[in-house]
Design a protein around this motif. Structure first.
Motif, PDB file in Angstrom:
ATOM      1  N   MET B   1       1.289  -1.197  -0.413  1.00  0.00           N
ATOM      2  CA  MET B   1       0.144   0.130   0.442  1.00  0.00           C
ATOM      3  C   MET B   1       0.570   1.123   0.136  1.00  0.00           C
ATOM      4  O   MET B   1       2.081   1.040   0.327  1.00  0.00           O
ATOM      5  N   HIS B   2       0.451   1.953  -0.603  1.00  0.00           N
ATOM      6  CA  HIS B   2       1.128   3.583  -0.782  1.00  0.00           C
ATOM      7  C   HIS B   2       0.718   4.842  -0.102  1.00  0.00           C
ATOM      8  O   HIS B   2      -0.087   5.880  -0.470  1.00  0.00           O
ATOM      9  N   TRP B   3      -0.152   4.761   0.592  1.00  0.00           N
ATOM     10  CA  TRP B   3      -0.591   5.919   1.513  1.00  0.00           C
ATOM     11  C   TRP B   3       0.030   7.091   2.180  1.00  0.00           C
ATOM     12  O   TRP B   3      -0.007   7.935   2.186  1.00  0.00           O
ATOM     13  N   ASP B   4       1.257   6.881   1.806  1.00  0.00           N
ATOM     14  CA  ASP B   4       2.183   8.155   2.180  1.00  0.00           C
ATOM     15  C   ASP B   4       2.207   9.184   0.734  1.00  0.00           C
ATOM     16  O   ASP B   4       2.226   9.836   0.914  1.00  0.00           O
ATOM     17  N   ILE B   5       1.657   8.105  -0.525  1.00  0.00           N
ATOM     18  CA  ILE B   5       1.037   8.673  -1.574  1.00  0.00           C
ATOM     19  C   ILE B   5       0.416   9.824  -1.760  1.00  0.00           C
ATOM     20  O   ILE B   5      -0.157  11.469  -1.585  1.00  0.00           O
ATOM     21  N   VAL B   6      -0.712   9.866  -0.239  1.00  0.00           N
ATOM     22  CA  VAL B   6      -1.940   9.818  -0.445  1.00  0.00           C
ATOM     23  C   VAL B   6      -1.920  11.178   0.713  1.00  0.00           C
ATOM     24  O   VAL B   6      -3.026  11.850   0.855  1.00  0.00           O
ATOM     25  N   TRP B   7      -1.128  10.824   1.703  1.00  0.00           N
ATOM     26  CA  TRP B   7      -0.380  12.102   2.672  1.00  0.00           C
ATOM     27  C   TRP B   7      -0.058  13.479   1.949  1.00  0.00           C
ATOM     28  O   TRP B   7      -0.231  13.963   2.957  1.00  0.00           O
ATOM     29  N   ASN B   8       0.650  12.508   1.276  1.00  0.00           N
ATOM     30  CA  ASN B   8       2.035  14.409   0.521  1.00  0.00           C
ATOM     31  C   ASN B   8       1.244  14.950  -0.263  1.00  0.00           C
ATOM     32  O   ASN B   8       1.741  15.852  -0.293  1.00  0.00           O
ATOM     33  N   ASN B   9      -0.311  14.164  -0.698  1.00  0.00           N
ATOM     34  CA  ASN B   9      -1.031  15.104  -1.656  1.00  0.00           C
ATOM     35  C   ASN B   9      -2.242  15.721  -0.974  1.00  0.00           C
ATOM     36  O   ASN B   9      -3.063  16.092  -2.285  1.00  0.00           O
ATOM     37  N   LEU B  10      -2.287  15.308   0.210  1.00  0.00           N
ATOM     38  CA  LEU B  10      -4.190  15.816   1.029  1.00  0.00           C
ATOM     39  C   LEU B  10      -4.002  16.879   0.819  1.00  0.00           C
ATOM     40  O   LEU B  10      -5.275  17.275   0.389  1.00  0.00           O
ATOM     41  N   GLY B  11      -3.025  17.940   1.506  1.00  0.00           N
ATOM     42  CA  GLY B  11      -3.388  19.228   0.646  1.00  0.00           C
ATOM     43  C   GLY B  11      -3.614  19.360  -0.768  1.00  0.00           C
ATOM     44  O   GLY B  11      -5.315  20.494  -0.843  1.00  0.00           O
ATOM     45  N   TYR B  12      -3.244  18.942  -1.535  1.00  0.00           N
ATOM     46  CA  TYR B  12      -3.922  18.678  -3.216  1.00  0.00           C
ATOM     47  C   TYR B  12      -5.407  18.452  -2.734  1.00  0.00           C
ATOM     48  O   TYR B  12      -6.252  18.881  -3.835  1.00  0.00           O
ATOM     49  N   PHE B  13      -5.575  17.172  -2.257  1.00  0.00           N
ATOM     50  CA  PHE B  13      -7.274  17.310  -2.233  1.00  0.00           C
ATOM     51  C   PHE B  13      -8.287  18.166  -1.832  1.00  0.00           C
ATOM     52  O   PHE B  13      -8.822  18.179  -2.287  1.00  0.00           O
ATOM     53  N   LEU B  14      -6.987  18.653  -0.462  1.00  0.00           N
ATOM     54  CA  LEU B  14      -8.598  19.451   0.334  1.00  0.00           C
ATOM     55  C   LEU B  14      -8.584  20.773  -0.136  1.00  0.00           C
ATOM     56  O   LEU B  14     -10.031  21.508  -0.590  1.00  0.00           O
ATOM     57  N   ILE B  15      -7.373  21.621  -1.744  1.00  0.00           N
ATOM     58  CA  ILE B  15      -7.872  23.202  -1.408  1.00  0.00           C
ATOM     59  C   ILE B  15      -6.731  22.970  -3.079  1.00  0.00           C
ATOM     60  O   ILE B  15      -6.382  24.196  -3.520  1.00  0.00           O
ATOM     61  N   GLY B  25      -9.727  20.796  -5.961  1.00  0.00           N
ATOM     62  CA  GLY B  25      -9.650  20.164  -4.373  1.00  0.00           C
ATOM     63  C   GLY B  25     -11.223  19.707  -4.023  1.00  0.00           C
ATOM     64  O   GLY B  25     -12.343  20.358  -4.234  1.00  0.00           O
ATOM     65  N   LEU B  26     -11.345  19.573  -2.444  1.00  0.00           N
ATOM     66  CA  LEU B  26     -12.669  19.578  -1.806  1.00  0.00           C
ATOM     67  C   LEU B  26     -13.240  20.961  -1.846  1.00  0.00           C
ATOM     68  O   LEU B  26     -14.014  21.433  -1.792  1.00  0.00           O
ATOM     69  N   ALA B  27     -11.811  22.258  -1.703  1.00  0.00           N
ATOM     70  CA  ALA B  27     -12.846  23.105  -1.387  1.00  0.00           C
ATOM     71  C   ALA B  27     -13.088  23.792  -2.624  1.00  0.00           C
ATOM     72  O   ALA B  27     -14.850  24.295  -2.575  1.00  0.00           O
ATOM     73  N   MET B  28     -12.800  23.524  -4.070  1.00  0.00           N
ATOM     74  CA  MET B  28     -13.948  23.759  -5.043  1.00  0.00           C
ATOM     75  C   MET B  28     -15.034  22.926  -5.095  1.00  0.00           C
ATOM     76  O   MET B  28     -15.855  23.803  -5.396  1.00  0.00           O
ATOM     77  N   SER B  29     -15.296  22.301  -4.549  1.00  0.00           N
ATOM     78  CA  SER B  29     -16.200  21.207  -4.163  1.00  0.00           C
ATOM     79  C   SER B  29     -17.544  21.665  -3.651  1.00  0.00           C
ATOM     80  O   SER B  29     -18.592  22.007  -4.038  1.00  0.00           O
ATOM     81  N   ALA B 183      -8.099  14.421  -7.450  1.00  0.00           N
ATOM     82  CA  ALA B 183      -7.698  12.777  -7.464  1.00  0.00           C
ATOM     83  C   ALA B 183      -6.876  12.074  -8.652  1.00  0.00           C
ATOM     84  O   ALA B 183      -6.427  11.438  -8.302  1.00  0.00           O
ATOM     85  N   THR B 184      -8.068  12.238 -10.095  1.00  0.00           N
ATOM     86  CA  THR B 184      -7.176  11.545 -10.646  1.00  0.00           C
ATOM     87  C   THR B 184      -6.523  12.146 -11.219  1.00  0.00           C
ATOM     88  O   THR B 184      -5.718  11.310 -12.073  1.00  0.00           O
ATOM     89  N   ILE B 197      -5.779   6.170  -3.174  1.00  0.00           N
ATOM     90  CA  ILE B 197      -6.403   7.920  -3.345  1.00  0.00           C
ATOM     91  C   ILE B 197      -8.146   7.548  -3.657  1.00  0.00           C
ATOM     92  O   ILE B 197      -8.137   8.952  -3.379  1.00  0.00           O
ATOM     93  N   PHE B 198      -8.548   6.903  -5.028  1.00  0.00           N
ATOM     94  CA  PHE B 198      -9.888   6.732  -4.734  1.00  0.00           C
ATOM     95  C   PHE B 198     -10.995   6.490  -2.537  1.00  0.00           C
ATOM     96  O   PHE B 198     -12.124   7.135  -2.707  1.00  0.00           O
ATOM     97  N   LEU B 199     -10.507   5.477  -2.779  1.00  0.00           N
ATOM     98  CA  LEU B 199     -11.118   5.479  -0.663  1.00  0.00           C
ATOM     99  C   LEU B 199     -10.971   7.141  -0.302  1.00  0.00           C
ATOM    100  O   LEU B 199     -11.728   7.003  -0.136  1.00  0.00           O
ATOM    101  N   THR B 200      -9.965   7.402  -0.455  1.00  0.00           N
ATOM    102  CA  THR B 200      -9.470   8.567   0.216  1.00  0.00           C
ATOM    103  C   THR B 200     -10.518   9.505   0.171  1.00  0.00           C
ATOM    104  O   THR B 200     -11.552  10.108   1.144  1.00  0.00           O
ATOM    105  N   ILE B 201     -10.839   9.806  -1.562  1.00  0.00           N
ATOM    106  CA  ILE B 201     -11.578  10.685  -1.655  1.00  0.00           C
ATOM    107  C   ILE B 201     -13.244  10.588  -1.754  1.00  0.00           C
ATOM    108  O   ILE B 201     -13.963  11.071  -0.837  1.00  0.00           O
TER     109      ILE B 201
END
Ligand SMILES: Nc1ncnc2c1ncn2[C@@H]1O[C@H](COP(=O)(O)OP(=O)(O)OP(=O)(O)O)[C@@H](O)[C@H]1O
Ligand SMILES: [Mg+2]
Lengths: 242, 231
Positions: B1-15, B25-29, B183-184, B197-201
């Motif tokens: 598993m590569h949760w570090d990829i999720v962790w490193n990109n969490l900021g990107y997912f959020l904003i 990211g989520l802020a835009m949604s 995410a994509t 990634i998609f689980l996190t999303i």
């Protein structure tokens, strides 16, 4: 000269001829009681007078002027002709005071203070001044109906219409509403009351009319009406309700 | 598993790339959902009231609008508007604006139906009582009918808001950098962690919607109490 006059009034609901050639005159200060069996068109008749329903034929004159004339402002007309419904129809989201002051403020353009002063006087007159800040759901049926009367009176109407104002009430509350109506009648209000309260009719009505199947089939003073009605259907009806 | 990829990109997912780039990211949604529901409320209210009018030139355009939109997938509305806007306006709209307008248009049709049902569920005597004291139709709506009806509609509005929050993912298709697209992008760049990634999303969408639903439930209880008093 008649204050309110109905001339050859007809109305249909689809194919159903609900009012058939109604002719009637009401003078200023007169109290007219309308009775008749269920479905005879009593409610429809009085609802036509403030144009909650529209007639299809004939004419209704208020102060010698057709209420359907092009230059009649329907909202001003309704402000002059108050109506009290069987189901009270108070606004549940507003307090008693707000129920009464809404239309004076919005239609008569009164200030809030002025409207509230008038509202409180009216509440005193109908005997429930202390309920002013409650919501309708917190009042008894009889109190709610008295608020509804006060709400109509706040517009300073020239004519008051009552559509079975006591028939949704528990028996012990009927009198408190009838007493308010009697006071109003004695004060000289022009009133058209659909009611089967014969005590009320005997005491304050100037005339009684009896409707059946969309027609007025009997009319006269209360004495005439209760002691020697001419029509068979009137007799049958009276036997049933007395 | 590569949760570090999720962790490193969490900021990107959020904003998204913000503050070094545009918000995403989520802020835009969430922004799209809030803007969408806000715009749709007013448009839907107007169309719902037109739908209730007796006047044919109000009523029928409203019916046509509502029926057409309710019979069209949201994705089509987004597409259509994206390709139509440049023709109508003479210049292309930013993707996010185009998506926002599509959400407003789409959701307003449903809001209009909620408004219609809410108004019609009130007893007829309310309108009659108001009109009989001389209030105009508009005044009666404004002071008597809508205050009662809107209060009853709040749970339905929140439902619509939850749907819209999830549906903002469709803005992905025209290139809006919202959560799904963020995410994509990360997935295309890293390639080895699509599941994570998609689980996190999915969890992020769930959290937002769950919070909204809980608020709605609490609101419903509160309103039930209010009504018991008001009626
Ligand atoms: N909006 C309407 N559309 C169609 N028919 C109606 C409508 N309103 C009333 N009617 C019908 O017209 C007739 C007269 O109704 P109306 O309410 O005037 O009677 P009523 O004399 O007041 O009776 P009640 O004593 O039961 O109140 C009834 O048969 C009723 O079913
Ligand atoms: Mg009736």
């Amino acid at each position: 000269m008649a204050y309110l006059e109905l001339k050859n009034v007809h109305k249909w609901f689809g194919n159903f001829h609900v009012l058939k050639n109604i002719n009637e005159q009401v003078d200023k200060g007169e109290v007219l009681v309308i009775c008749g069996p269920s479905g005879s068109g009593k409610s429809t008749l009085i609802r036509c007078i403030n144009r909650l329903e529209e007639i299809d034929k004939g004419e209704i004159l208020f102060k010698n002027k057709s209420i359907h004339a092009k230059d009649v402002n329907i909202n001003q007309l309704r402000a002059d002709i108050g109506i009290v419904f069987q189901q009270f129809n108070l606004y549940p989201h507003l307090t008693v005071l707000q129920n009464i002051t809404l239309a004076p403020i919005k239609v008569r353009k009164m200030s809030k203070d002025e409207a509230e002063t008038i509202a409180l006087k009216l509440l005193e007159r109908v005997g429930i001044k202390e309920q002013a800040h409650k919501y309708p759901a917190e009042l008894s049926g009889g109190q709610q109906q008295r608020v509804a009367i006060a709400r109509a009176l706040a517009m300073k109407p020239k004519v008051m219409l009552f559509d079975e104002p006591t028939s949704a009430l528990d028996p012990e509350m009927i009198n408190e509403v009838l007493n308010v109506m009697k006071d109003l009648a004695k004060d000289g209000m022009t009133m058209l009351c659909v009611t089967h309260e014969m005590g009320f009719a005997k005491e304050v009505a100037d005339r009684v009319i009896f409707m059946d199947q969309g027609e007025i089939i009997e009319r006269g003073t209360p004495e005439h009406f209760f002691t020697n009605p001419t029509h068979e259907r009137t007799k049958a009806f009276l036997k049933e309700i007395l | 598993m590569h949760w570090d990829i999720v962790w490193n990109n969490l900021g990107y997912f959020l904003i998204g790339p913000y503050p070094n780039g545009p918000l995403g990211g989520l802020a835009m949604s969430i922004l799209l959902a809030i803007g969408g529901i806000f715009g749709a409320f007013w448009l839907g209210l107007a169309i719902g009231l037109m739908r209730l009018s007796q006047k044919v030139w109000f009523k029928y355009p409203a019916i046509v609008y509502i029926e057409i939109i309710r019979g069209t997938p949201l994705l089509m509305v987004i597409f259509w508007f994206y390709f139509l806007a440049p023709i109508l306006l003479g210049k292309p709209l930013p993707e996010a604006t185009s998506a926002l307008i599509s959400f407003i248009v789409f959701t307003s049709a449903y809001i209009a139906e909620i408004v219609r049902a809410g108004v019609q569920s009130l007893p007829r005597g309310q309108m009659e009582a108001a009109r009989s004291t001389g209030l105009t139709h508009f005044q009666a709506m404004r002071y008597v009918i809508l205050p009662q009806a809107l209060r009853n509609m709040i749970p339905s509005f929140v439902n619509q808001f939850v749907s819209l929050t999830k549906d903002t993912s469709l803005a992905y298709i025209i290139g809006v950098n919202e959560l799904t697209r963020a995410a994509t992008q990360v997935n295309n760049r890293t390639l080895i962690a699509p599941t994570e990634i998609f689980l996190t999303i999915a969890v992020l969408y769930f959290i937002v919607c769950y919070v909204l639903t809980s608020i709605s439930r609490r609101l419903e209880k509160h309103l039930a109490r209010y009504q018991a008093r008001g009626r």
